[in-house]
Design a protein around this motif. Structure first.
Motif, mmCIF file in Angstrom:
data_model
loop_
_atom_site.group_PDB
_atom_site.id
_atom_site.type_symbol
_atom_site.label_atom_id
_atom_site.label_comp_id
_atom_site.label_asym_id
_atom_site.label_seq_id
_atom_site.Cartn_x
_atom_site.Cartn_y
_atom_site.Cartn_z
ATOM 1 N N THR A 298 114.680 -39.882 85.581
ATOM 2 C CA THR A 298 114.819 -40.690 86.788
ATOM 3 C C THR A 298 116.265 -40.764 87.258
ATOM 4 O O THR A 298 116.556 -40.634 88.455
ATOM 5 C CB THR A 298 114.273 -42.100 86.535
ATOM 6 N N ALA A 299 117.202 -40.985 86.328
ATOM 7 C CA ALA A 299 118.613 -41.097 86.701
ATOM 8 C C ALA A 299 119.133 -39.792 87.293
ATOM 9 O O ALA A 299 119.875 -39.798 88.284
ATOM 10 C CB ALA A 299 119.441 -41.503 85.483
ATOM 11 N N LEU A 300 118.742 -38.671 86.698
ATOM 12 C CA LEU A 300 119.198 -37.382 87.217
ATOM 13 C C LEU A 300 118.555 -37.061 88.559
ATOM 14 O O LEU A 300 119.218 -36.538 89.467
ATOM 15 C CB LEU A 300 118.895 -36.282 86.203
ATOM 16 N N ARG A 301 117.276 -37.370 88.707
ATOM 17 C CA ARG A 301 116.619 -37.152 89.999
ATOM 18 C C ARG A 301 117.317 -37.963 91.090
ATOM 19 O O ARG A 301 117.601 -37.458 92.188
ATOM 20 C CB ARG A 301 115.151 -37.558 89.912
ATOM 21 N N THR A 302 117.607 -39.213 90.806
ATOM 22 C CA THR A 302 118.263 -40.078 91.781
ATOM 23 C C THR A 302 119.663 -39.569 92.106
ATOM 24 O O THR A 302 120.082 -39.541 93.268
ATOM 25 C CB THR A 302 118.342 -41.515 91.242
ATOM 26 N N THR A 303 120.402 -39.154 91.071
ATOM 27 C CA THR A 303 121.758 -38.642 91.277
ATOM 28 C C THR A 303 121.744 -37.377 92.122
ATOM 29 O O THR A 303 122.555 -37.212 93.048
ATOM 30 C CB THR A 303 122.423 -38.355 89.923
ATOM 31 N N LEU A 304 120.833 -36.451 91.815
ATOM 32 C CA LEU A 304 120.763 -35.192 92.552
ATOM 33 C C LEU A 304 120.398 -35.416 94.016
ATOM 34 O O LEU A 304 120.892 -34.721 94.909
ATOM 35 C CB LEU A 304 119.757 -34.252 91.883
ATOM 36 N N LEU A 305 119.539 -36.396 94.271
ATOM 37 C CA LEU A 305 119.174 -36.706 95.655
ATOM 38 C C LEU A 305 120.299 -37.436 96.377
ATOM 39 O O LEU A 305 120.736 -37.019 97.454
ATOM 40 C CB LEU A 305 117.899 -37.559 95.680
ATOM 41 N N GLN A 306 120.784 -38.521 95.800
ATOM 42 C CA GLN A 306 121.792 -39.333 96.481
ATOM 43 C C GLN A 306 123.102 -38.575 96.673
ATOM 44 O O GLN A 306 123.790 -38.758 97.676
ATOM 45 C CB GLN A 306 122.036 -40.628 95.710
ATOM 46 N N GLY A 307 123.448 -37.731 95.701
ATOM 47 C CA GLY A 307 124.714 -37.019 95.780
ATOM 48 C C GLY A 307 124.704 -35.824 96.707
ATOM 49 O O GLY A 307 125.772 -35.291 97.032
ATOM 50 N N SER A 362 107.589 -25.417 86.159
ATOM 51 C CA SER A 362 108.518 -25.782 87.236
ATOM 52 C C SER A 362 109.939 -25.317 86.926
ATOM 53 O O SER A 362 110.686 -24.923 87.834
ATOM 54 C CB SER A 362 108.482 -27.288 87.483
ATOM 55 N N PHE A 363 110.329 -25.339 85.658
ATOM 56 C CA PHE A 363 111.658 -24.839 85.273
ATOM 57 C C PHE A 363 111.801 -23.357 85.635
ATOM 58 O O PHE A 363 112.829 -22.918 86.159
ATOM 59 C CB PHE A 363 111.880 -25.040 83.773
ATOM 60 N N LEU A 364 110.769 -22.603 85.369
ATOM 61 C CA LEU A 364 110.800 -21.171 85.647
ATOM 62 C C LEU A 364 110.637 -20.858 87.134
ATOM 63 O O LEU A 364 111.194 -19.872 87.629
ATOM 64 C CB LEU A 364 109.699 -20.464 84.845
ATOM 65 N N GLY A 365 109.881 -21.712 87.847
ATOM 66 C CA GLY A 365 109.535 -21.395 89.230
ATOM 67 C C GLY A 365 110.396 -22.017 90.295
ATOM 68 O O GLY A 365 110.271 -21.664 91.476
ATOM 69 N N LEU A 366 111.330 -22.929 89.929
ATOM 70 C CA LEU A 366 112.162 -23.619 90.933
ATOM 71 C C LEU A 366 113.652 -23.457 90.605
ATOM 72 O O LEU A 366 114.313 -24.415 90.215
ATOM 73 C CB LEU A 366 111.771 -25.092 90.990
ATOM 74 N N PRO A 367 114.195 -22.254 90.777
ATOM 75 C CA PRO A 367 115.609 -22.035 90.440
ATOM 76 C C PRO A 367 116.565 -22.855 91.294
ATOM 77 O O PRO A 367 117.655 -23.201 90.837
ATOM 78 C CB PRO A 367 115.796 -20.534 90.666
ATOM 79 N N ALA A 368 116.192 -23.174 92.540
ATOM 80 C CA ALA A 368 117.079 -23.945 93.410
ATOM 81 C C ALA A 368 117.321 -25.344 92.841
ATOM 82 O O ALA A 368 118.440 -25.870 92.911
ATOM 83 C CB ALA A 368 116.492 -24.046 94.823
ATOM 84 N N VAL A 369 116.287 -25.950 92.269
ATOM 85 C CA VAL A 369 116.440 -27.266 91.646
ATOM 86 C C VAL A 369 117.187 -27.134 90.330
ATOM 87 O O VAL A 369 118.054 -27.963 89.997
ATOM 88 C CB VAL A 369 115.063 -27.923 91.423
ATOM 89 N N ARG A 370 116.889 -26.100 89.584
ATOM 90 C CA ARG A 370 117.541 -25.866 88.285
ATOM 91 C C ARG A 370 119.047 -25.731 88.424
ATOM 92 O O ARG A 370 119.810 -26.108 87.519
ATOM 93 C CB ARG A 370 116.947 -24.610 87.654
ATOM 94 N N LYS A 371 119.524 -25.234 89.566
ATOM 95 C CA LYS A 371 120.952 -25.004 89.778
ATOM 96 C C LYS A 371 121.662 -26.187 90.455
ATOM 97 O O LYS A 371 122.875 -26.115 90.691
ATOM 98 C CB LYS A 371 121.150 -23.756 90.636
ATOM 99 N N MET A 372 120.928 -27.258 90.756
ATOM 100 C CA MET A 372 121.540 -28.399 91.453
ATOM 101 C C MET A 372 122.550 -29.126 90.574
ATOM 102 O O MET A 372 122.402 -29.192 89.362
ATOM 103 C CB MET A 372 120.466 -29.383 91.929
ATOM 104 N N GLU A 373 123.576 -29.682 91.203
ATOM 105 C CA GLU A 373 124.598 -30.473 90.492
ATOM 106 C C GLU A 373 124.851 -31.798 91.219
ATOM 107 O O GLU A 373 124.575 -31.917 92.391
ATOM 108 C CB GLU A 373 125.912 -29.695 90.409
#
Length: 373
Positions: A298-307, A362-373
């Motif tokens: 949850t914390a990482l999802r929120t950080t990736l979205l808000q940031g 999802s890890f294998l199929g969503l590289p755009a999310v996997r590379k988010m910072e």
């Protein structure tokens, strides 16, 4: 504390696991509509005042339910109505809260801030979850619901001490409906944000329902009472606190997208293990592990979205995440239905195994999310 009380109260009134899931579903039902409105409003008005208004609404909603419990007039439909009203208030509370935080800290400190903010909630949960169980057993469920209102009053007081930045004025110059359309368009056209928003659906179906099922798991599998339920919720809070303090200490590290998927998969593993070891000490440990993994996710999802979302559209984009959250009770209903048709342990095992498979895919199929910072 409030959700522990509501879950226990519903199960005592009805004796049906599916009814516990139904009340959770009703709590999230407003999320399909009202977050869109709340998100647009959060981008147009003073966010601090909007957040304060939701705290007042929380206090009023808790007060009338406490009165019904104390006067012994409470019926199941009252709890259903309470859940719908609570969900409606949250639909305005979350967009206001989530748009304020990124403006209070620089982006490189955002994960620390989100983790510490969530750690505060988790830390309180470590204390109040066992306390809720003891209060329900020794005083009554009305004491737990009453403390909900007191907590919101304290939060309202602290809010007014906050020096919050002004809301961007761009959205005010356009119509309400144009604002809403702009939020949809930005989310859809920004591939990582769109995928991350949709990905949030999966754990809500397969992992998070364990919290709603804890009253049933405690009573039917562990053969325990409200005090054991309190310990389980306390363990979840302790795991959450530990995970968030760890994230806050890491700072602005690389690989947030990869860690996001790791937290997703470990939640499935923990849920499957909980089904296999119906022993109180083991269950307390495993629920703590689930709290750990769920809050890292949850914390990482929120950080990736808000940031990664501009402030001018942040309320509207994050409101779409709240709509996604509205699907969580469907997982609760699914779990409750499986538990009623077979066993609670089987329901948890099915969701856990499905969660593991979904995290790998999802890890294998969503590289755009996997590379988010």
């Amino acid at each position: 504390m409030e959700r522990i009380g509501i879950g226990w109260l519903v199960y005592e009134l009805t004796g049906k696991a599916v009814m516990v899931g139904l009340v959770e579903f009703l709590r999230y039902l407003p999320f399909f509509v009202f977050p869109l409105i709340g998100g647009v409003i959060a981008d147009r008005v003073d966010r601090k005042k909007l957040l304060g208004a939701t705290f007042v609404a929380f206090i009023l909603n808790a007060s009338w339910l406490v009165w019904l419990v104390r006067t012994q007039q409470l019926q199941t439909w009252h709890i259903m109505l309470y859940a719908i009203l609570a969900g409606t208030i949250v639909s305005f509370n979350h967009p206001a809260r989530n748009t304020l935080l990124p403006n209070l800290v620089p982006k490189e400190k955002l994960l620390n801030a989100i983790s510490l903010d969530s750690a505060t909630v988790a830390g309180v949960r470590v204390i109040v979850a066992p306390l809720a169980g003891m209060l329900i057993a020794r005083v009554g469920v009305d004491s737990v619901l009453g403390l909900r209102g007191v907590g919101c009053a304290v939060a309202l007081f602290w809010l007014w001490q906050l020096n919050a930045p002004a809301t961007p004025v761009k959205a005010r110059g356009e119509s309400f409906w144009k604002n809403m359309k702009e939020g949809f368009r930005y989310t859809y056209e920004t591939k990582p944000i769109f995928q991350l928003t949709l990905l949030s659906l999966v754990p809500l179906f397969l992992i998070q329902p364990y919290l709603a099922m804890l009253p049933v798991f405690t009573k039917d599998v562990l053969k325990g009472g409200p005090e054991i339920l309190g310990y389980l919720n306390g363990a979840s809070g302790a795991g959450s606190l530990l995970s968030l303090l760890l994230l806050a200490s890491l700072g602005d590290y690389k690989g947030k997208g990869k860690l996001f998927f790791a937290a997703f998969g470990s939640g499935g593993i923990g849920l499957a293990a909980l089904a296999l070891f119906p022993w109180v000490p083991a269950s307390i440990f495993l629920v703590g592990c689930l709290g750990f993994s769920s809050n890292v996710f949850t914390a990482l999802r929120t950080t990736l979205l808000q940031g990664n979302v501009p402030d001018a559209v942040r309320g509207r984009v994050l409101s779409l995440r709240e709509i996604v959250m509205g699907f969580q009770p469907m997982g609760n209903l699914m779990g409750g239905a499986i538990a009623d048709a077979s066993t609670t342990s089987l329901a948890l095992a099915i969701m856990g195994i499905a969660g593991i498979a979904a995290s790998v895919a999802s890890f294998l199929g969503l590289p755009a999310v996997r590379k988010m910072e």
